[in-house]
Design a protein around this motif. Structure first.
Motif, PDB file in Angstrom:
ATOM      1  N   PHE A  86       0.848  -1.194   0.000  1.00 11.53           N
ATOM      2  CA  PHE A  86       0.000   0.000   0.000  1.00 11.53           C
ATOM      3  C   PHE A  86       0.884   1.245   0.000  1.00 11.53           C
ATOM      4  CE2 PHE A  86      -2.434  -3.369   1.952  1.00 11.53           C
ATOM      5  CZ  PHE A  86      -3.691  -3.242   1.377  1.00 11.53           C
ATOM      6  N   LEU A  87       0.326   2.364  -0.452  1.00 12.16           N
ATOM      7  CA  LEU A  87       1.075   3.614  -0.528  1.00 12.16           C
ATOM      8  C   LEU A  87       1.332   4.250   0.840  1.00 12.16           C
ATOM      9  CD1 LEU A  87      -0.526   5.294  -3.663  1.00 12.16           C
ATOM     10  CD2 LEU A  87       1.753   4.288  -3.465  1.00 12.16           C
ATOM     11  N   ASN A  88       0.467   3.946   1.826  1.00 13.34           N
ATOM     12  CA  ASN A  88       0.629   4.558   3.144  1.00 13.34           C
ATOM     13  C   ASN A  88      -0.149   3.779   4.197  1.00 13.34           C
ATOM     14  OD1 ASN A  88      -2.162   5.570   3.090  1.00 13.34           O
ATOM     15  ND2 ASN A  88      -1.386   6.979   1.525  1.00 13.34           N
ATOM     16  N   LYS A  89       0.018   4.162   5.470  1.00 11.71           N
ATOM     17  CA  LYS A  89      -0.648   3.472   6.576  1.00 11.71           C
ATOM     18  C   LYS A  89      -2.162   3.567   6.488  1.00 11.71           C
ATOM     19  CE  LYS A  89       2.988   4.155  10.001  1.00 11.71           C
ATOM     20  NZ  LYS A  89       3.353   4.765  11.288  1.00 11.71           N
ATOM     21  N   GLN A  90      -2.658   4.710   6.088  1.00 10.95           N
ATOM     22  CA  GLN A  90      -4.105   4.897   6.008  1.00 10.95           C
ATOM     23  C   GLN A  90      -4.734   3.943   4.995  1.00 10.95           C
ATOM     24  OE1 GLN A  90      -1.880   7.544   5.818  1.00 10.95           O
ATOM     25  NE2 GLN A  90      -2.143   8.051   7.977  1.00 10.95           N
ATOM     26  N   ASP A  91      -4.113   3.805   3.840  1.00 10.42           N
ATOM     27  CA  ASP A  91      -4.630   2.873   2.829  1.00 10.42           C
ATOM     28  C   ASP A  91      -4.566   1.432   3.336  1.00 10.42           C
ATOM     29  OD1 ASP A  91      -5.173   4.934   1.102  1.00 10.42           O
ATOM     30  OD2 ASP A  91      -3.581   4.442  -0.323  1.00 10.42           O
ATOM     31  N   ALA A  92      -3.487   1.084   4.009  1.00  4.93           N
ATOM     32  CA  ALA A  92      -3.350  -0.273   4.547  1.00  4.93           C
ATOM     33  C   ALA A  92      -4.418  -0.538   5.609  1.00  4.93           C
ATOM     34  CB  ALA A  92      -1.956  -0.469   5.136  1.00  4.93           C
ATOM     35  N   LEU A  93      -4.641   0.430   6.494  1.00  4.99           N
ATOM     36  CA  LEU A  93      -5.635   0.282   7.555  1.00  4.99           C
ATOM     37  C   LEU A  93      -7.030   0.076   6.984  1.00  4.99           C
ATOM     38  CD1 LEU A  93      -6.324   0.456  10.601  1.00  4.99           C
ATOM     39  CD2 LEU A  93      -6.589   2.907  10.279  1.00  4.99           C
ATOM     40  N   ARG A  94      -7.322   0.785   5.918  1.00  8.28           N
ATOM     41  CA  ARG A  94      -8.653   0.707   5.293  1.00  8.28           C
ATOM     42  C   ARG A  94      -8.724  -0.363   4.194  1.00  8.28           C
ATOM     43  NH1 ARG A  94      -7.562   6.150   6.223  1.00  8.28           N
ATOM     44  NH2 ARG A  94      -9.069   7.134   7.621  1.00  8.28           N
ATOM     45  N   ASN A  95      -7.592  -1.012   3.933  1.00  8.61           N
ATOM     46  CA  ASN A  95      -7.515  -2.010   2.868  1.00  8.61           C
ATOM     47  C   ASN A  95      -7.985  -1.424   1.534  1.00  8.61           C
ATOM     48  OD1 ASN A  95      -6.835  -4.503   1.835  1.00  8.61           O
ATOM     49  ND2 ASN A  95      -8.834  -5.400   2.237  1.00  8.61           N
ATOM     50  N   MET A  96      -7.477  -0.232   1.238  1.00  6.58           N
ATOM     51  CA  MET A  96      -7.841   0.492   0.012  1.00  6.58           C
ATOM     52  C   MET A  96      -6.591   0.758  -0.828  1.00  6.58           C
ATOM     53  SD  MET A  96     -10.484   3.332   1.587  1.00  6.58           S
ATOM     54  CE  MET A  96     -10.196   4.358   0.184  1.00  6.58           C
ATOM     55  N   ASN A  97      -6.780   0.871  -2.104  1.00  7.27           N
ATOM     56  CA  ASN A  97      -5.717   1.265  -3.031  1.00  7.27           C
ATOM     57  C   ASN A  97      -4.503   0.343  -2.970  1.00  7.27           C
ATOM     58  OD1 ASN A  97      -7.268   3.535  -3.821  1.00  7.27           O
ATOM     59  ND2 ASN A  97      -6.549   4.628  -2.006  1.00  7.27           N
ATOM     60  N   GLU A  98      -4.768  -0.940  -2.916  1.00  3.66           N
ATOM     61  CA  GLU A  98      -3.678  -1.923  -2.936  1.00  3.66           C
ATOM     62  C   GLU A  98      -2.881  -1.746  -4.229  1.00  3.66           C
ATOM     63  OE1 GLU A  98      -3.723  -6.586  -3.683  1.00  3.66           O
ATOM     64  OE2 GLU A  98      -4.728  -6.018  -1.808  1.00  3.66           O
ATOM     65  N   GLN A  99      -1.555  -1.696  -4.104  1.00  3.58           N
ATOM     66  CA  GLN A  99      -0.691  -1.475  -5.261  1.00  3.58           C
ATOM     67  C   GLN A  99      -0.117  -2.762  -5.838  1.00  3.58           C
ATOM     68  OE1 GLN A  99      -0.192   1.760  -6.584  1.00  3.58           O
ATOM     69  NE2 GLN A  99      -1.922   2.050  -5.192  1.00  3.58           N
ATOM     70  N   LEU A 100       0.059  -3.769  -4.973  1.00  3.78           N
ATOM     71  CA  LEU A 100       0.682  -5.013  -5.417  1.00  3.78           C
ATOM     72  C   LEU A 100       0.306  -6.121  -4.440  1.00  3.78           C
ATOM     73  CD1 LEU A 100       2.927  -6.409  -7.232  1.00  3.78           C
ATOM     74  CD2 LEU A 100       4.513  -5.754  -5.446  1.00  3.78           C
ATOM     75  N   ARG A 101       0.148  -7.342  -4.965  1.00  6.75           N
ATOM     76  CA  ARG A 101      -0.121  -8.511  -4.130  1.00  6.75           C
ATOM     77  C   ARG A 101       0.793  -9.637  -4.618  1.00  6.75           C
ATOM     78  NH1 ARG A 101      -5.427 -10.725  -1.552  1.00  6.75           N
ATOM     79  NH2 ARG A 101      -5.886  -8.501  -1.666  1.00  6.75           N
ATOM     80  N   LEU A 102       1.498 -10.244  -3.652  1.00  6.33           N
ATOM     81  CA  LEU A 102       2.400 -11.348  -3.953  1.00  6.33           C
ATOM     82  C   LEU A 102       1.948 -12.549  -3.138  1.00  6.33           C
ATOM     83  CD1 LEU A 102       5.141 -12.084  -5.417  1.00  6.33           C
ATOM     84  CD2 LEU A 102       6.229 -11.584  -3.227  1.00  6.33           C
ATOM     85  N   SER A 103       1.571 -13.612  -3.809  1.00  6.51           N
ATOM     86  CA  SER A 103       1.098 -14.815  -3.130  1.00  6.51           C
ATOM     87  C   SER A 103       2.254 -15.494  -2.403  1.00  6.51           C
ATOM     88  CB  SER A 103       0.489 -15.784  -4.150  1.00  6.51           C
ATOM     89  OG  SER A 103       0.179 -17.010  -3.522  1.00  6.51           O
ATOM     90  N   LEU A 104       1.969 -16.041  -1.216  1.00  8.94           N
ATOM     91  CA  LEU A 104       2.957 -16.780  -0.438  1.00  8.94           C
ATOM     92  C   LEU A 104       2.824 -18.287  -0.628  1.00  8.94           C
ATOM     93  CD1 LEU A 104       2.891 -14.763   2.902  1.00  8.94           C
ATOM     94  CD2 LEU A 104       4.519 -14.588   1.009  1.00  8.94           C
ATOM     95  N   GLU A 105       1.920 -18.717  -1.478  1.00  7.62           N
ATOM     96  CA  GLU A 105       1.731 -20.150  -1.720  1.00  7.62           C
ATOM     97  C   GLU A 105       2.851 -20.694  -2.594  1.00  7.62           C
ATOM     98  OE1 GLU A 105      -2.162 -21.217  -3.044  1.00  7.62           O
ATOM     99  OE2 GLU A 105      -3.078 -19.622  -1.843  1.00  7.62           O
ATOM    100  N   TYR A 106       3.247 -21.918  -2.310  1.00 12.34           N
ATOM    101  CA  TYR A 106       4.242 -22.601  -3.147  1.00 12.34           C
ATOM    102  C   TYR A 106       4.093 -24.082  -3.055  1.00 12.34           C
ATOM    103  CZ  TYR A 106       7.036 -23.332   1.092  1.00 12.34           C
ATOM    104  OH  TYR A 106       7.485 -23.699   2.316  1.00 12.34           O
TER     105      TYR A 106
END
Length: 106
Positions: A86-106
């Motif tokens: 996320f771009l900042n703490k506020q976006d992360a807290l609200r789960n908004m404006n996600e910039q990238l997602r990397l799966s941890l599955e393998y």
């Protein structure tokens, strides 16, 4: 290795999350980081240009549980299944404006 600066975080499952100025990568173990053929690389993702960081002083600024504060006010949230940027703490807290997602599955 390219010689570019990175920060490395060991995850609870033993994998390594490599944080670079412009990308994230997930590796199985530490020895895999030095393999020129990329064996052990589970996956990687390039950050959007707006999220690129300067390398001065390292990328990880703060770490608590699944919260990672990065340079340039960026935030990583590490869950059981993925890492989200996320771009900042506020976006992360609200789960908004996600910039990238990397799966941890393998």
């Amino acid at each position: 290795m390219s010689g570019a600066p990175v920060d490395v975080a060991t995850l609870i499952n033993g994998c390594l999350l490599v944080i670079a100025a412009d990308a994230l990568a997930l590796y199985r173990e530490g020895a895999d980081l030095r393999d020129p053929l990329g064996n052990g690389l589970i996956r990687s993702a390039v950050m959007p240009e707006i999220c690129h960081m300067a390398a001065a002083g390292g990328f990880v600024q703060e770490y608590r549980a699944g919260y990672v504060g990065l340079a340039n006010d960026l935030v990583l949230l590490i869950g059981l299944n993925d890492v989200r940027l996320f771009l900042n703490k506020q976006d992360a807290l609200r789960n908004m404006n996600e910039q990238l997602r990397l799966s941890l599955e393998y």
